[in-house]
Design a protein around this motif. Structure first.
Motif, PDB file in Angstrom:
ATOM      1  N   ALA A  79       0.832  -1.210   0.000  1.00 55.11           N
ATOM      2  CA  ALA A  79       0.000   0.000   0.000  1.00 55.11           C
ATOM      3  C   ALA A  79       0.865   1.258   0.000  1.00 55.11           C
ATOM      4  O   ALA A  79       0.572   2.231  -0.702  1.00 55.11           O
ATOM      5  N   LEU A  80       1.952   1.229   0.789  1.00 55.56           N
ATOM      6  CA  LEU A  80       2.836   2.389   0.858  1.00 55.56           C
ATOM      7  C   LEU A  80       3.505   2.657  -0.490  1.00 55.56           C
ATOM      8  O   LEU A  80       3.660   3.806  -0.900  1.00 55.56           O
ATOM      9  N   ASP A  81       3.885   1.590  -1.193  1.00 53.55           N
ATOM     10  CA  ASP A  81       4.507   1.750  -2.513  1.00 53.55           C
ATOM     11  C   ASP A  81       3.587   2.507  -3.461  1.00 53.55           C
ATOM     12  O   ASP A  81       4.029   3.365  -4.228  1.00 53.55           O
ATOM     13  N   ARG A  82       2.293   2.163  -3.406  1.00 54.62           N
ATOM     14  CA  ARG A  82       1.338   2.832  -4.287  1.00 54.62           C
ATOM     15  C   ARG A  82       1.224   4.317  -3.934  1.00 54.62           C
ATOM     16  O   ARG A  82       1.089   5.174  -4.810  1.00 54.62           O
ATOM     17  N   THR A 139      12.206  -5.160   5.873  1.00 51.92           N
ATOM     18  CA  THR A 139      11.530  -3.862   5.828  1.00 51.92           C
ATOM     19  C   THR A 139      12.519  -2.742   5.519  1.00 51.92           C
ATOM     20  O   THR A 139      12.194  -1.798   4.782  1.00 51.92           O
ATOM     21  N   ARG A 140      13.731  -2.832   6.083  1.00 50.77           N
ATOM     22  CA  ARG A 140      14.743  -1.822   5.764  1.00 50.77           C
ATOM     23  C   ARG A 140      15.073  -1.840   4.277  1.00 50.77           C
ATOM     24  O   ARG A 140      15.155  -0.793   3.635  1.00 50.77           O
ATOM     25  N   LYS A 141      15.265  -3.033   3.719  1.00 44.54           N
ATOM     26  CA  LYS A 141      15.594  -3.153   2.293  1.00 44.54           C
ATOM     27  C   LYS A 141      14.469  -2.606   1.428  1.00 44.54           C
ATOM     28  O   LYS A 141      14.711  -1.922   0.427  1.00 44.54           O
ATOM     29  N   HIS A 142      13.222  -2.890   1.822  1.00 39.66           N
ATOM     30  CA  HIS A 142      12.087  -2.445   1.024  1.00 39.66           C
ATOM     31  C   HIS A 142      12.024  -0.920   0.977  1.00 39.66           C
ATOM     32  O   HIS A 142      11.891  -0.328  -0.095  1.00 39.66           O
ATOM     33  N   ASP A 145      14.911   0.502  -1.010  1.00 47.38           N
ATOM     34  CA  ASP A 145      14.687   0.374  -2.453  1.00 47.38           C
ATOM     35  C   ASP A 145      13.765   1.472  -2.957  1.00 47.38           C
ATOM     36  O   ASP A 145      13.954   2.014  -4.054  1.00 47.38           O
ATOM     37  N   SER A 146      12.743   1.811  -2.158  1.00 45.24           N
ATOM     38  CA  SER A 146      11.838   2.902  -2.543  1.00 45.24           C
ATOM     39  C   SER A 146      12.576   4.230  -2.584  1.00 45.24           C
ATOM     40  O   SER A 146      12.386   5.036  -3.509  1.00 45.24           O
ATOM     41  N   LEU A 147      13.426   4.458  -1.596  1.00 46.16           N
ATOM     42  CA  LEU A 147      14.221   5.689  -1.571  1.00 46.16           C
ATOM     43  C   LEU A 147      15.167   5.752  -2.765  1.00 46.16           C
ATOM     44  O   LEU A 147      15.311   6.793  -3.418  1.00 46.16           O
ATOM     45  N   GLU A 163      19.962   2.714   2.984  1.00 45.91           N
ATOM     46  CA  GLU A 163      19.717   1.844   4.138  1.00 45.91           C
ATOM     47  C   GLU A 163      19.780   2.638   5.445  1.00 45.91           C
ATOM     48  O   GLU A 163      18.967   2.413   6.356  1.00 45.91           O
ATOM     49  N   SER A 164      20.727   3.558   5.538  1.00 42.90           N
ATOM     50  CA  SER A 164      20.839   4.374   6.750  1.00 42.90           C
ATOM     51  C   SER A 164      19.642   5.308   6.892  1.00 42.90           C
ATOM     52  O   SER A 164      19.114   5.492   7.997  1.00 42.90           O
TER      53      SER A 164
END
Length: 206
Positions: A79-82, A139-142, A145-147, A163-164
């Motif tokens: 949902a956040l990705d959208r 969750t950090r990777k996800h 990746d969005s950032l 990641e940071s």
């Protein structure tokens, strides 16, 4: 507590409709009874499945709890990705993150409670600790990746590695949500605004 001396293997695939019933039953049971009071007997009865099926697919109550939080995290990130796809600058990106957290706290704070329960259990149960570490990494990777994707689009220019930035965003969000849940009658608007201003420096516009 229903635990075993060695970590059980990952949860086996379960048909979608049954899995949803089990996960929802565990969510609601933890919300009402806490982890300690949520037994396989409670969950099986409320999900309309056998206790043996829970043992077969999940092994332990702790493994089921990890799976509940993992699946909820996946749904929330979808949902956040959208939502984040609409961000056109750093301010919009942070506003959308804030909106996502606000909506979760308003409509379904159980997810936050489950995550904190999982963290507490991880300190004394290696099976849960393994699952919790995996959840944190995923969750950090996800979010990273969005950032990274937004930086490639020219929407953001990250001042440190993705990641940071993701770790800082999660740390601020986790701390504030815990305080909001602990003091529901307090106005946290000024604190949230201050947090947004502090985070803004990590997401300079390109």
């Amino acid at each position: 507590m229903e635990a075993q001396s060695k970590p059980s293997p990952p949860a086996k695939d379960l048909p979608g409709e049954k899995a949803e019933r089990i996960i929802e039953a565990m969510r609601q049971s933890v919300a009402r009874r806490g982890v300690a009071g949520s037994t396989f007997d409670h969950v099986a009865r409320e999900a309309g499945v056998s206790r043996g099926l829970l043992h077969y697919y999940f092994g332990t109550k702790e493994r089921l709890l990890v799976e509940v939080v993992r699946r909820e995290a996946d749904l929330r990130f979808d949902a956040l990705d959208r939502q984040l796809a609409e961000a056109t600058d750093a301010d919009a990106f942070l506003r959308l993150l804030q909106t996502s957290v606000d909506e979760m706290l308003r409509t379904d704070p159980t997810y936050v409670t489950l995550t904190f329960e999982l963290f507490t259990l991880a300190n004394r149960n290696e099976e849960v600790a393994e699952g919790f570490r995996d959840l944190m990494q995923r969750t950090r990777k996800h979010l990273a990746d969005s950032l990274r994707a937004k930086e490639q689009e020219g929407v953001l220019h990250l001042t440190v590695d993705p990641e940071s930035v993701a770790d800082v965003l999660f740390s601020v969000g986790d701390g504030l949500t815990m305080r909001v849940l602990a003091e529901p009658d307090r106005d946290f608007g000024p604190a949230i605004s201050a947090a947004i201003r502090s985070l803004r420096g990590l997401l300079d516009d390109a």
